[in-house]
Each structure stands twice: as C-alpha cells, then as structure tokens.
Design a protein around this motif. Structure first.
Motif: not given
Length: 312
Positions: A47-51, A61-66
């Motif tokens: 949520l932090t990365i998206i927002s 982007f890779f971290l959110s996938n991880l």
C-alpha cells in the motif's frame, strides 16, 4: 481412485511441529501472531508503494512483488496448520497436499527469482546510473516478473504431474507441518528416480543459478563502488543495497540452514522447526528490513499513516 492418481488411500497425515498436546496452544498462538504480522506488514509495504508516487520506480516495483509473494508463501502453509491445530486433526487430502506442494514450490522459487532480479536492478543503478531509467523501463520490469512466473509455473506443474504418477500405499504420515515435495516422495511405493532427478535438476537450475546471478551482480557493484573517490559517495552507493543484501542473506541463509540441519540430524521434528525459519520468519522479517533500513520507505510509510490517521 486408482485411475486418477494410483493411490489406495485418500489422505496424508501431517504430524506438525510437535505431538505434545500441551504445546499445541502455544504453537497456535505463536504461528497465528507471526502470520498476522507477516500479512499486515507486507500489505503495508504494498500500500505504501502504491500510494506514494516517489516510490514508483523499478526497485520498489520489484519490492511490492516480493511482498505479495511473501504473503502468498506464508499463506500456503500456515493457515492449514492453524486449522489442524484448532480442529485437533492432522489429515490432508491428496488433492490438498498436491496443491500445497505446487503453490509452495511456486512462491519459494519466486522469492529467489525476485531477489535475483532486484540484484540486477541494483547492478544497473550503480554500474550504469546514466542509463538506468532507459534500461530498467516499465516494459522490461514487467517482462522480468512475468518471465519469473512463467518459468516457475511450468516447472512446478511438471513436478506435480510426475508426482501424480506415483503409487502411495501405506505409511502416509508426513513428519512435517506442511506437504513438502521431498517428504511426499519418501512415502511413495513406486520408483521415484525420475522425480528425484527432476527435483535435483530444478534445485540446481532454479536455486543455484539465481544465487550465482546475485553474486555476479554484487561483484560488479563492489568493483564499481571501489572506483568512487569520495567516501560519502561509496557509503551512499552501499546504503542503497543494504536492505536487499539483508533479504538475500536471510533467504539463502535460512534455506541453507534447513538443508544442512536435515542432512546432519535424522530428527524430522528438528528439521520441521528449522523450516519455520524460511517459511514463516523470513517473510515476516522482510517488511521490517525494507522499512527500517530504507529512508524512502520510512518517509512514505509515515505519510501514508498520517493520511490514514483521523484528524483531531
């Protein structure tokens, strides 16, 4: 039943971490707490990365996938064990066991692949900074993730198709808290030579090669950083890799620890307890690694929480 998967019984028995009834409430409470922390922590990272638009970069982007993979990885094993403890049951159906084997392989291998892709991302960022955004464009990032899913999907499916050809007769107790491919193969009455060859080949290709890729990327990164003259520049370059190096060390350290513990000790219970490290502890710690060691994530997380907090 015999025409389907050639079995004479309809279920396996998962022995769990301990057969002591007095320990079951403690195990349930600890695993439930760790599972909730894992899910909530990784969801918060996503949520932090998206927002936050500042985090819309290849690395995050890779971290959110991880983080997504970590949630799925833990959800493959822990909920079933919690249900079994609560219901005081140990059984798992063949379909349920094979399904768990399939998804466990997918998410375990995906984590290693994503860590390798993230190492490549750091290599490009530090060794080719002027061309970073050109090389790591959104299309390439998406293709790298899709390629990881595609390869692992078919490899895992191959293992399941080979597994379904085996005959399971008696002694269907699995001395583990989830269905692991190696443990399930030990219960087969028929020849498992092809299955074992496929498992060892997959381990080398999908386990060792990604590690070699990570080591190569960081050898180039260290070589590039050593050529930076100001000490401050070296520290800044190293700091961008700190979180990823911690995650890599945790992932491969716990995996190798489980492998060596099972090779050294013949106690299946000790091997099961060691497996908790990479199936539960590792995904739980990743959000802390990337939030506590990363100023950008900490700042974005603070802004997200301040927006979510009710105004006085």
């Amino acid at each position: 039943m015999e025409a389907g998967n050639h079995t004479e019984v309809s279920e396996f028995l998962l022995l769990g971490l301990s057969e002591d009834p007095e320990l079951q409430p403690l195990i349930f409470g600890v695993l439930l707490s760790m599972y909730l922390v894992t899910v909530l922590g990784n969801l918060l990272i996503i949520l932090t990365i998206i927002s936050d638009s500042h985090l819309h970069t290849p690395m995050y982007f890779f971290l959110s996938n991880l983080s997504f993979v970590d949630i799925c990885f833990t959800s493959t094993t822990v909920p079933k064990m919690l249900v079994n403890i609560q219901a005081q049951r140990k059984d798992v159906s063949y379909i349920g066991c094979f399904t768990q084997v399939y998804f466990f392989m997918i998410f375990a291998l995906l984590e290693g692949f994503l860590l390798t892709v993230m190492a490549y991302d750091r290599f490009v960022a530090i060794c080719h900074p002027l061309h970073y955004m050109v090389i790591m464009n959104p299309r390439l990032c998406g293709l790298l993730v899709l390629m990881c899913w595609f390869i692992i999907f078919w490899v895992s499916l191959l293992h399941i198709l080979l597994l379904r050809q085996l005959t399971f007769c008696i002694g269907t107790e699995i001395p583990h808290f989830f269905c692991e491919l190696a443990e399930v193969l030990k219960l087969a009455c028929s020849d498992t030579l092809i299955n074992n060859i496929a498992m060892y080949v997959a381990t080398v290709l999908l386990g060792v090669f990604p590690l070699i890729g990570i080591v190569f990327s960081y050898s180039q990164i260290v070589s590039s950083i050593m050529r930076i003259s100001p000490a401050g520049g070296k520290y800044k370059a190293f700091s961008t890799c700190g979180s990823h190096l911690s995650a890599v060390s945790l992932y491969y350290g716990t995996s190798l620890g489980v492998y060596f513990s099972s090779a050294v000790t013949h106690s299946s219970q000790r091997s099961s307890i060691a497996s908790v490290m990479y199936t539960v502890v590792n995904p739980m710690l990743n959000p802390f690694i990337y939030s506590l060691r990363n100023k950008d994530v900490k700042g974005a997380l603070g802004r997200l929480l301040s927006r979510a907090a009710p105004c006085p």
